[in-house]
Design an enzyme around this catalytic site. Structure first.
Site, PDB file in Angstrom:
ATOM      1  N   ASP A  52       0.837  -1.205   0.000  1.00 40.51           N
ATOM      2  CA  ASP A  52       0.000   0.000   0.000  1.00 40.51           C
ATOM      3  C   ASP A  52       0.875   1.259   0.000  1.00 40.51           C
ATOM      4  O   ASP A  52       0.360   2.377  -0.088  1.00 40.51           O
ATOM      5  CB  ASP A  52      -1.014  -0.008   1.149  1.00 40.51           C
ATOM      6  CG  ASP A  52      -0.365   0.047   2.520  1.00 40.51           C
ATOM      7  OD1 ASP A  52       0.874  -0.044   2.603  1.00 40.51           O
ATOM      8  OD2 ASP A  52      -1.106   0.179   3.514  1.00 40.51           O
ATOM      9  N   ASP A  71      -1.019  -6.419  -0.289  1.00 40.51           N
ATOM     10  CA  ASP A  71      -1.120  -5.732   1.002  1.00 40.51           C
ATOM     11  C   ASP A  71      -2.560  -5.282   1.249  1.00 40.51           C
ATOM     12  O   ASP A  71      -3.159  -4.613   0.390  1.00 40.51           O
ATOM     13  CB  ASP A  71      -0.221  -4.480   0.892  1.00 40.51           C
ATOM     14  CG  ASP A  71       0.370  -4.053   2.201  1.00 40.51           C
ATOM     15  OD1 ASP A  71       0.156  -4.739   3.215  1.00 40.51           O
ATOM     16  OD2 ASP A  71       1.075  -3.027   2.194  1.00 40.51           O
ATOM     17  N   GLU A  82       9.276  -3.708  10.642  1.00 39.56           N
ATOM     18  CA  GLU A  82       9.646  -2.393  10.100  1.00 39.56           C
ATOM     19  C   GLU A  82       9.965  -1.422  11.237  1.00 39.56           C
ATOM     20  O   GLU A  82       9.225  -1.347  12.241  1.00 39.56           O
ATOM     21  CB  GLU A  82       8.481  -1.836   9.254  1.00 39.56           C
ATOM     22  CG  GLU A  82       8.780  -0.439   8.701  1.00 39.56           C
ATOM     23  CD  GLU A  82       7.807   0.042   7.638  1.00 39.56           C
ATOM     24  OE1 GLU A  82       6.894  -0.724   7.264  1.00 39.56           O
ATOM     25  OE2 GLU A  82       7.969   1.197   7.187  1.00 39.56           O
TER      26      GLU A  82
HETATM   27  O1  KIV Z   1       3.478  -1.082   1.628  1.00 44.94           O
HETATM   28  C1  KIV Z   1       4.670  -1.369   1.692  1.00 44.94           C
HETATM   29  O2  KIV Z   1       5.466  -1.092   0.798  1.00 44.94           O
HETATM   30  C2  KIV Z   1       5.137  -2.055   2.885  1.00 44.94           C
HETATM   31  C3  KIV Z   1       6.616  -2.244   3.033  1.00 44.94           C
HETATM   32  C4  KIV Z   1       7.259  -0.975   3.399  1.00 44.94           C
HETATM   33  C5  KIV Z   1       6.957  -3.342   3.973  1.00 44.94           C
HETATM   34  O3  KIV Z   1       4.361  -2.412   3.705  1.00 44.94           O
END
Ligand code: KIV
Length: 271
Positions: free
Chosen positions: A51, A90, A187
């Protein structure tokens, strides 16, 4: 389809096998078919349709405006470009608020070409992880600095500093694995804590701003290529374009550096 089309595609059980064999996992975000081909040719293992696209593609200040439709659209595009890497879609903000809602959205992502879905947090999300895994949908958990918590965290801040915060994160990491997650993104976590979590975790960990001790690493593609997205770059970001010489070279340089343990270094990590 690119040069790896004849190879066997990554599967979820292979993640644990890779960890057992000591092979570090390489993961990058990607949002379209052309870059997905480049990532596949460079030997990237896992592609996250993150996301983060809300910030680096759509130009928002956070990931909160991203919609389920956006992730499904970009997942389908990535899946058309790359067969071999494991594709992880995601959940955008609010799309996993209940197990049933998460399931309906996860089905869309799987049908668009994902092999796994990622969700942020533990707490009430543990029931959602169980619900999805019971219905044959593999889950990647995401703990630490979870960007969808920006409003409650008051910004993008390193998490797990101090005894009780570290203890909470350790407990959450065990809980998401116990609930059935197959992979854990950590993270914005101090490197020492990420090492401890990785050592105790029954599932592979993927770090971003979590030091070199995780079982693999992930970066946002635009950050690896040094693209100015209009956002402040966190210290864990490295521009690989200069040493790679080309886009494909930069991605290969990143993959090599993750596999041989030269990225990230202390310079890209939090204490
Ligand atoms: O959305 C994304 O790119 C992420 C990464 C930073 C792990 O969740």
């Amino acid at each position: 389809m690119s040069v790896h089309a004849e190879q066997k595609a990554w599967s979820v059980p292979q993640l644990a096998l890779a960890r057992e064999s000591g092979r570090r996992l390489t993961m990058l975000t990607c949002y379209d078919a052309s870059f997905a081909r480049v990532l596949e040719d460079a030997g990237i293992d896992l592609i996250l349709i993150g996301d983060s696209l809300g910030m680096v593609v759509q130009g928002h200040d956070s990931t909160l405006p991203v919609r389920v439709e956006d992730i499904a659209y970009h997942t389908a595009a990535v899946a058309r470009g790359a067969r071999h890497p494991l594709k992880i879609a995601d959940f955008p903000f609010g799309a996993d608020a209940s197990p049933e809602q998460a399931h309906a959205n996860a089905v869309r992502f799987i049908q668009a070409g994902a092999a796994m879905v990622k969700l942020e947090g533990a707490g009430h999300k543990l029931a959602t992880i169980r619900y999805l895994v019971d219905r044959e949908i593999p889950v990647c958990a995401h703990l630490g600095l979870t960007p969808q918590s920006v409003l409650t965290m008051g910004g993008f801040k390193v998490q797990g500093r101090g005894t009780s915060a570290a203890e909470r994160l350790r407990a959450e990491a065990l809980a998401v694995a116990e609930a059935g997650a197959s992979l854990l993104v950590l993270e914005g976590v101090p490197a020492g804590l990420a090492n401890e979590i990785t050592a105790a975790s029954p599932i592979p960990t993927i770090g971003i701003g979590a030091g070199p001790g995780c079982d693999g690493q992930v970066l946002v593609l635009h950050d690896l290529l040094g693209i100015d997205t209009g956002h402040r770059k966190p210290k864990f970001v490295k521009d690989f374009l200069a040493e790679g010489g080309s886009i494909a070279g930069a991605i290969r340089a990143y993959a090599d550096a993750v596999r041989n343990g030269t990225f990230p270094t202390a310079e890209h990590s939090y204490a």
